[in-house]
Design a protein around this motif. Structure first.
Motif, PDB file in Angstrom:
ATOM      1  N   GLU A   3     -84.010 -16.704 -17.816  1.00 56.82           N
ATOM      2  CA  GLU A   3     -84.661 -17.674 -16.953  1.00 56.82           C
ATOM      3  C   GLU A   3     -84.919 -17.013 -15.612  1.00 56.82           C
ATOM      4  O   GLU A   3     -84.124 -16.214 -15.139  1.00 56.82           O
ATOM      5  CB  GLU A   3     -83.756 -18.890 -16.733  1.00 56.82           C
ATOM      6  N   GLU A   4     -86.024 -17.375 -14.984  1.00 58.65           N
ATOM      7  CA  GLU A   4     -86.335 -16.816 -13.684  1.00 58.65           C
ATOM      8  C   GLU A   4     -85.788 -17.749 -12.609  1.00 58.65           C
ATOM      9  O   GLU A   4     -85.927 -18.960 -12.678  1.00 58.65           O
ATOM     10  CB  GLU A   4     -87.844 -16.661 -13.508  1.00 58.65           C
ATOM     11  N   ILE A   5     -85.174 -17.147 -11.629  1.00 55.39           N
ATOM     12  CA  ILE A   5     -84.621 -17.925 -10.524  1.00 55.39           C
ATOM     13  C   ILE A   5     -85.702 -18.109  -9.482  1.00 55.39           C
ATOM     14  O   ILE A   5     -86.370 -17.156  -9.076  1.00 55.39           O
ATOM     15  CB  ILE A   5     -83.410 -17.213  -9.907  1.00 55.39           C
ATOM     16  N   LYS A   6     -85.889 -19.348  -9.056  1.00 60.76           N
ATOM     17  CA  LYS A   6     -86.868 -19.647  -8.009  1.00 60.76           C
ATOM     18  C   LYS A   6     -86.097 -20.153  -6.799  1.00 60.76           C
ATOM     19  O   LYS A   6     -85.723 -21.311  -6.737  1.00 60.76           O
ATOM     20  CB  LYS A   6     -87.873 -20.691  -8.498  1.00 60.76           C
ATOM     21  N   ALA A  20     -82.863 -13.154   1.284  1.00 66.89           N
ATOM     22  CA  ALA A  20     -83.221 -12.852  -0.103  1.00 66.89           C
ATOM     23  C   ALA A  20     -84.269 -13.840  -0.607  1.00 66.89           C
ATOM     24  O   ALA A  20     -85.238 -13.440  -1.282  1.00 66.89           O
ATOM     25  CB  ALA A  20     -81.978 -12.892  -0.985  1.00 66.89           C
ATOM     26  N   ALA A  21     -84.122 -15.125  -0.282  1.00 66.75           N
ATOM     27  CA  ALA A  21     -85.083 -16.135  -0.728  1.00 66.75           C
ATOM     28  C   ALA A  21     -86.454 -15.888  -0.098  1.00 66.75           C
ATOM     29  O   ALA A  21     -87.488 -16.019  -0.773  1.00 66.75           O
ATOM     30  CB  ALA A  21     -84.582 -17.524  -0.369  1.00 66.75           C
ATOM     31  N   GLU A  22     -86.491 -15.506   1.169  1.00 64.17           N
ATOM     32  CA  GLU A  22     -87.768 -15.212   1.827  1.00 64.17           C
ATOM     33  C   GLU A  22     -88.438 -13.989   1.212  1.00 64.17           C
ATOM     34  O   GLU A  22     -89.652 -13.977   0.999  1.00 64.17           O
ATOM     35  CB  GLU A  22     -87.547 -14.994   3.328  1.00 64.17           C
ATOM     36  N   ASN A  23     -87.630 -12.955   0.911  1.00 65.42           N
ATOM     37  CA  ASN A  23     -88.184 -11.734   0.307  1.00 65.42           C
ATOM     38  C   ASN A  23     -88.737 -12.013  -1.092  1.00 65.42           C
ATOM     39  O   ASN A  23     -89.769 -11.469  -1.478  1.00 65.42           O
ATOM     40  CB  ASN A  23     -87.141 -10.631   0.248  1.00 65.42           C
ATOM     41  N   ILE A  24     -88.085 -12.863  -1.843  1.00 63.36           N
ATOM     42  CA  ILE A  24     -88.572 -13.207  -3.186  1.00 63.36           C
ATOM     43  C   ILE A  24     -89.840 -14.047  -3.069  1.00 63.36           C
ATOM     44  O   ILE A  24     -90.813 -13.833  -3.792  1.00 63.36           O
ATOM     45  CB  ILE A  24     -87.479 -13.936  -3.992  1.00 63.36           C
ATOM     46  N   LYS A  30     -88.354  -8.782  -6.524  1.00 65.73           N
ATOM     47  CA  LYS A  30     -88.536  -9.547  -7.751  1.00 65.73           C
ATOM     48  C   LYS A  30     -87.366 -10.520  -7.893  1.00 65.73           C
ATOM     49  O   LYS A  30     -86.241 -10.222  -7.517  1.00 65.73           O
ATOM     50  CB  LYS A  30     -88.567  -8.628  -8.965  1.00 65.73           C
ATOM     51  N   ALA A  31     -87.657 -11.668  -8.437  1.00 67.90           N
ATOM     52  CA  ALA A  31     -86.607 -12.660  -8.689  1.00 67.90           C
ATOM     53  C   ALA A  31     -85.727 -12.165  -9.828  1.00 67.90           C
ATOM     54  O   ALA A  31     -86.228 -11.639 -10.822  1.00 67.90           O
ATOM     55  CB  ALA A  31     -87.227 -14.004  -9.045  1.00 67.90           C
ATOM     56  N   PRO A  32     -84.435 -12.302  -9.700  1.00 70.57           N
ATOM     57  CA  PRO A  32     -83.556 -11.855 -10.781  1.00 70.57           C
ATOM     58  C   PRO A  32     -83.717 -12.725 -12.016  1.00 70.57           C
ATOM     59  O   PRO A  32     -84.022 -13.910 -11.926  1.00 70.57           O
ATOM     60  CB  PRO A  32     -82.152 -12.004 -10.188  1.00 70.57           C
ATOM     61  N   LYS A  33     -83.545 -12.113 -13.157  1.00 71.64           N
ATOM     62  CA  LYS A  33     -83.612 -12.831 -14.426  1.00 71.64           C
ATOM     63  C   LYS A  33     -82.185 -13.107 -14.875  1.00 71.64           C
ATOM     64  O   LYS A  33     -81.316 -12.247 -14.804  1.00 71.64           O
ATOM     65  CB  LYS A  33     -84.330 -11.996 -15.480  1.00 71.64           C
ATOM     66  N   VAL A  34     -81.944 -14.322 -15.303  1.00 74.31           N
ATOM     67  CA  VAL A  34     -80.616 -14.721 -15.738  1.00 74.31           C
ATOM     68  C   VAL A  34     -80.693 -15.105 -17.209  1.00 74.31           C
ATOM     69  O   VAL A  34     -81.473 -15.970 -17.591  1.00 74.31           O
ATOM     70  CB  VAL A  34     -80.100 -15.922 -14.909  1.00 74.31           C
TER      71      VAL A  34
END
Length: 123
Positions: A3-6, A20-24, A30-34
């Motif tokens: 799942e992609e974290i938003k 980190a949220a601003e950079n994503i 890139k958003a981390p995948k979980v």
């Protein structure tokens, strides 16, 4: 299934999380995948130690949680007053019970109070 974290910048609790949220959000990172299923499977492997999979684990757990001192079982004792019909027995018992109220209590008089005040004065 990953799942992609938003991330939401307004919900970030620390400065690092906000950065980190601003950079994503800006696309710099890139958003981390979980992968929840893979993480769950990995956690299951670590949930039980190797020793717990053998009979030694139960012995070790019992030894670790055993009380340090053995407590004896409480024994019930029954006391029964024998009716004697003698009023002197009752008076003696009343004296014993009545005397227990002031045991350990010192009679405070003026001389004792004066001595205490004198000892409490700086020299």
């Amino acid at each position: 299934m990953p799942e992609e974290i938003k991330p939401n910048v307004s919900q970030a609790s620390t400065e690092d999380a906000k950065l980190a949220a601003e950079n994503i959000a800006s696309g710099e990172e890139k958003a981390p995948k979980v992968d929840m299923e893979a993480d769950y499977q990995a956690a299951q492997q670590f949930s039980v130690s190797e020793i717990d999979r053998t009979g030694e684990g139960a012995k070790a757990a019992e030894a670790a949680t055993a009380p340090e001192y053995q407590m004896p079982e409480a024994q019930e004792t029954k006391t029964e007053a024998q009716p004697t019909g003698d009023p002197d027995d009752y008076q003696e018992m009343a004296k014993e019970v009545g005397g227990s109220r002031d045991q350990g209590v010192t009679k405070v008089d003026d001389d004792l109070l004066k001595q205490a005040l004198d000892k409490g004065q700086p020299k």
